[in-house]
Design a protein around this motif. Structure first.
Motif, PDB file in Angstrom:
ATOM      1  N   GLY A   1       0.771  -1.236   0.000  1.00 43.27           N
ATOM      2  CA  GLY A   1       0.000   0.000   0.000  1.00 43.27           C
ATOM      3  C   GLY A   1       0.805   1.290   0.000  1.00 43.27           C
ATOM      4  N   ARG A   2       2.100   1.212  -0.263  1.00 44.25           N
ATOM      5  CA  ARG A   2       2.871   2.461  -0.337  1.00 44.25           C
ATOM      6  C   ARG A   2       2.344   3.300  -1.485  1.00 44.25           C
ATOM      7  N   GLU A   3       2.323   4.604  -1.279  1.00 39.43           N
ATOM      8  CA  GLU A   3       1.727   5.505  -2.264  1.00 39.43           C
ATOM      9  C   GLU A   3       2.765   6.488  -2.798  1.00 39.43           C
ATOM     10  N   PHE A   4       2.694   6.704  -4.116  1.00 36.93           N
ATOM     11  CA  PHE A   4       3.649   7.552  -4.805  1.00 36.93           C
ATOM     12  C   PHE A   4       2.907   8.607  -5.618  1.00 36.93           C
ATOM     13  N   ASP A   5       3.400   9.827  -5.542  1.00 34.45           N
ATOM     14  CA  ASP A   5       2.791  10.978  -6.197  1.00 34.45           C
ATOM     15  C   ASP A   5       3.257  11.061  -7.650  1.00 34.45           C
ATOM     16  N   ILE A   6       2.363  10.776  -8.576  1.00 41.57           N
ATOM     17  CA  ILE A   6       2.706  10.764  -9.998  1.00 41.57           C
ATOM     18  C   ILE A   6       3.222  12.123 -10.451  1.00 41.57           C
ATOM     19  N   LYS A   7       2.520  13.179 -10.066  1.00 41.24           N
ATOM     20  CA  LYS A   7       2.853  14.527 -10.557  1.00 41.24           C
ATOM     21  C   LYS A   7       4.044  15.161  -9.853  1.00 41.24           C
ATOM     22  N   ASN A   8       4.527  14.551  -8.791  1.00 42.92           N
ATOM     23  CA  ASN A   8       5.658  15.103  -8.047  1.00 42.92           C
ATOM     24  C   ASN A   8       6.835  14.122  -8.101  1.00 42.92           C
ATOM     25  N   GLU A   9       7.238  13.765  -9.314  1.00 39.50           N
ATOM     26  CA  GLU A   9       8.416  12.931  -9.561  1.00 39.50           C
ATOM     27  C   GLU A   9       8.326  11.551  -8.933  1.00 39.50           C
ATOM     28  N   GLY A  10       7.127  11.048  -8.664  1.00 40.56           N
ATOM     29  CA  GLY A  10       6.985   9.723  -8.071  1.00 40.56           C
ATOM     30  C   GLY A  10       7.404   9.663  -6.613  1.00 40.56           C
ATOM     31  N   ARG A  11       7.351  10.801  -5.923  1.00 39.15           N
ATOM     32  CA  ARG A  11       7.762  10.833  -4.514  1.00 39.15           C
ATOM     33  C   ARG A  11       6.759  10.076  -3.642  1.00 39.15           C
TER      34      ARG A  11
END
Length: 119
Positions: free
Chosen positions: A84-94
């Motif tokens: 369930g780790r989540e990554f921000d697509i629009k912020n460089e995958g952070r």
């Protein structure tokens, strides 16, 4: 410069993702709800889960409380299928929980109907 067509723009609807190959690397191509395309390594930074088996979703806001969730950023978050780790697509995958960690990304451009990944 190495580059390769990884898919067509019509292969991915807004809010969806698909895996593809870039040379010998497995790539995750994402399309946010506003129609923008992004490409990352198709592997979670935690234990290597294939992110294409996860989902694109949104996030809860800081105002959320148990049982009272405030949802935002729909179609902008990749959620790992294993933990369930989540990554921000629009912020460089952070990573949302630790912005110092991010998914390895690829440069991408659109030409006609082609989605091209390059280094």
């Amino acid at each position: 410069m190495k580059e390769q067509v990884v898919c067509k723009t019509t292969d991915i609807e807004p809010g969806e993702m698909m895996k593809s190959d870039f040379g010998k690397q497995n790539v995750l191509v994402c399309r946010t709800l506003d129609g923008e395309f992004y490409a990352f390594r198709n592997e979670c930074t935690h234990q290597g889960a294939p992110l294409d088996k996860g989902m694109i979703c949104g996030a809860t806001t800081e105002e959320s409380k148990p049982g009272d969730y405030h949802y935002c950023r729909k179609g902008e978050i990749i959620r790992c299928p294993w933990h369930g780790r989540e990554f921000d697509i629009k912020n460089e995958g952070r990573m949302l929980a630790n912005p110092n960690k991010k998914l390895p990304g690829f440069k991408l451009r659109i030409e006609d109907d082609d989605v091209i990944v390059y280094k």
